[in-house]
Write a protein that holds these residues in place. Structure first.
Motif, PDB file in Angstrom:
ATOM      1  N   GLY A 122       0.833  -1.192   0.000  1.00  0.00           N
ATOM      2  CA  GLY A 122       0.000   0.000   0.000  1.00  0.00           C
ATOM      3  C   GLY A 122       0.869   1.244   0.000  1.00  0.00           C
ATOM      4  N   ARG A 123       0.234   2.416   0.151  1.00  0.00           N
ATOM      5  CA  ARG A 123       1.008   3.654   0.156  1.00  0.00           C
ATOM      6  C   ARG A 123       0.266   4.733   0.925  1.00  0.00           C
ATOM      7  N   TRP A 124       1.045   5.719   1.379  1.00  0.00           N
ATOM      8  CA  TRP A 124       0.491   6.868   2.077  1.00  0.00           C
ATOM      9  C   TRP A 124       0.012   7.923   1.084  1.00  0.00           C
ATOM     10  N   HIS A 125      -1.089   8.574   1.428  1.00  0.00           N
ATOM     11  CA  HIS A 125      -1.559   9.768   0.739  1.00  0.00           C
ATOM     12  C   HIS A 125      -1.588  10.887   1.770  1.00  0.00           C
ATOM     13  N   LEU A 126      -0.615  11.797   1.671  1.00  0.00           N
ATOM     14  CA  LEU A 126      -0.391  12.787   2.713  1.00  0.00           C
ATOM     15  C   LEU A 126      -0.660  14.200   2.220  1.00  0.00           C
ATOM     16  N   ASP A 127      -1.149  15.047   3.120  1.00  0.00           N
ATOM     17  CA  ASP A 127      -1.269  16.462   2.816  1.00  0.00           C
ATOM     18  C   ASP A 127       0.120  17.071   2.679  1.00  0.00           C
ATOM     19  N   ARG A 128       0.212  18.184   1.986  1.00  0.00           N
ATOM     20  CA  ARG A 128       1.517  18.805   1.750  1.00  0.00           C
ATOM     21  C   ARG A 128       2.190  19.282   3.032  1.00  0.00           C
ATOM     22  N   GLY A 129       1.409  19.551   4.051  1.00  0.00           N
ATOM     23  CA  GLY A 129       1.989  20.077   5.286  1.00  0.00           C
ATOM     24  C   GLY A 129       2.633  19.040   6.179  1.00  0.00           C
ATOM     25  N   VAL A 130       2.541  17.761   5.815  1.00  0.00           N
ATOM     26  CA  VAL A 130       3.136  16.716   6.651  1.00  0.00           C
ATOM     27  C   VAL A 130       4.628  16.605   6.333  1.00  0.00           C
ATOM     28  N   PRO A 131       5.523  16.814   7.318  1.00  0.00           N
ATOM     29  CA  PRO A 131       6.963  16.741   7.045  1.00  0.00           C
ATOM     30  C   PRO A 131       7.459  15.306   6.946  1.00  0.00           C
ATOM     31  N   ARG A 132       8.720  15.181   6.568  1.00  0.00           N
ATOM     32  CA  ARG A 132       9.326  13.853   6.470  1.00  0.00           C
ATOM     33  C   ARG A 132       9.347  13.165   7.839  1.00  0.00           C
ATOM     34  N   SER A 133       9.607  13.924   8.892  1.00  0.00           N
ATOM     35  CA  SER A 133       9.554  13.413  10.260  1.00  0.00           C
ATOM     36  C   SER A 133       9.309  14.581  11.199  1.00  0.00           C
ATOM     37  N   TRP A 134       8.890  14.276  12.440  1.00  0.00           N
ATOM     38  CA  TRP A 134       8.637  15.325  13.419  1.00  0.00           C
ATOM     39  C   TRP A 134       8.805  14.723  14.809  1.00  0.00           C
ATOM     40  N   PRO A 135       9.180  15.535  15.808  1.00  0.00           N
ATOM     41  CA  PRO A 135       9.494  15.007  17.140  1.00  0.00           C
ATOM     42  C   PRO A 135       8.246  14.757  17.978  1.00  0.00           C
ATOM     43  N   LEU A 136       8.291  13.651  18.733  1.00  0.00           N
ATOM     44  CA  LEU A 136       7.267  13.308  19.711  1.00  0.00           C
ATOM     45  C   LEU A 136       7.966  12.923  21.018  1.00  0.00           C
ATOM     46  N   ALA A 137       7.167  12.684  22.060  1.00  0.00           N
ATOM     47  CA  ALA A 137       7.743  12.298  23.346  1.00  0.00           C
ATOM     48  C   ALA A 137       6.839  11.307  24.053  1.00  0.00           C
TER      49      ALA A 137
END
Length: 297
Positions: free
Chosen positions: A69-84
């Motif tokens: 399968g594959r992702w369909h992402l909005d343009r505002g989603v970055p390659r990665s982002w920090p979580l905790a």
């Protein structure tokens, strides 16, 4: 009956950076920090709480059973982002394998293992992936051996360690086949206070080694038990996406750890939905702990 084996349910509750927002009709809506994503979820047999879901991306699975399968992402989603999670910082990302580069339903397992650690305990994380579990234990003073066949995953783990301010913690980052590494540690006479492993259904090692869960798991568990002592603190096994019962892996672990004594639990892992509080099952687990020591949940 004396032969009954009651099964446990470990529930991952929502936290600031993660939550199962809603689920149903074979899909689930989750929040990962400021983003919301929809993924397939065959076990969500019920109707969702909301008729429409606002989201930033969706993974559309293939029609076969190979998990494509594959992702369909909005343009505002970055390659990665920090979580905790607690004091651990790490990067989330939309991976080709439909997940987000960590497994939030592991949170109760991380907490359970941390409650049993003693200062300077040496533990091992087999199939350690991006290192969130390794960092959760290192944050409590454990010396960690992190093993994964994917160089990319191990490098991501090192980046997550830097993000968490734990780059100087005693973590051995090993790119290696988990089964071969465990067997070598047995031959070296090594011992660990705790081991966690999350083997895939199918995989390949760094030099093409083939792993099939049903064939390889009994031998791997036997080697892991040889690396423990009756004074060790835990062995945690989690299994995803297989047609296998928690009873089966529980009995396997009970047989393998019989000489150690102690206790084996087995059951389901689940995530609590925020919309209605229902539980969405995600995986099965079995875990061993000694007869004495912490009884924290």
């Amino acid at each position: 009956m004396s032969g009954d084996r009651p099964l446990a349910t470990l529930v991952a509750e929502p936290w600031a950076d993660y939550g199962l927002v809603d689920s149903g009709h074979g899909r689930k809506l989750e929040r990962y920090g400021r983003f919301r994503f929809v993924r397939p979820e065959p076990q969500a047999l019920w109707a969702p709480a909301a008729e429409e879901w606002r989201h930033d991306g969706e993974f559309l699975g293939a029609s076969d059973e190979e998990g494509g399968g594959r992702w369909h992402l909005d343009r505002g989603v970055p390659r990665s982002w920090p979580l905790a999670w607690e004091e651990v910082r790490f990067h989330a990302a939309n991976t080709p394998f439909r997940h987000l580069a960590f497994f939030p339903d592991m949170a109760p397992q991380w907490a359970w293992m941390r409650a049993r650690l003693r200062p300077e305990d040496e533990v091992m994380n087999l199939f350690g992936y991006t290192g969130v579990g390794s960092l959760a234990l290192a944050a409590r003073g454990a010396r960690v051996t992190h093993v994964d066949a994917s160089k990319k995953s191990v490098e991501t783990g090192k980046v997550n360690a830097e993000l968490s301010g734990m780059a100087d913690r005693p973590i051995r980052w090993m790119v290696d086949d988990a089964t071969k590494f465990a067997a070598r540690e047995v031959r070296r006479g090594r011992r660990y206070a705790g081991i966690m492993l999350d083997p895939p259904k199918f995989g390949r090692g760094p030099t093409g080694e083939v792993w099939r869960l049903e064939e390889g798991l009994p031998g791997l568990i036997a080697d892991c038990v040889r690396l423990l002592t009756p004074e060790s603190r835990f062995l945690v096994l989690t299994v995803y996406a297989v047609r296998m019962s928690a009873l089966a892996i529980g009995e396997l672990l009970r047989q393998a750890t019989a000489a150690l004594g102690g206790r084996v639990e087995a059951g389901d892992m689940a995530v609590r939905e925020e919309a209605r509080g229902l539980l969405l099952p995600t995986a099965i687990f079995a875990r061993w702990s000694p007869a004495t020591g912490s009884t924290a949940p």
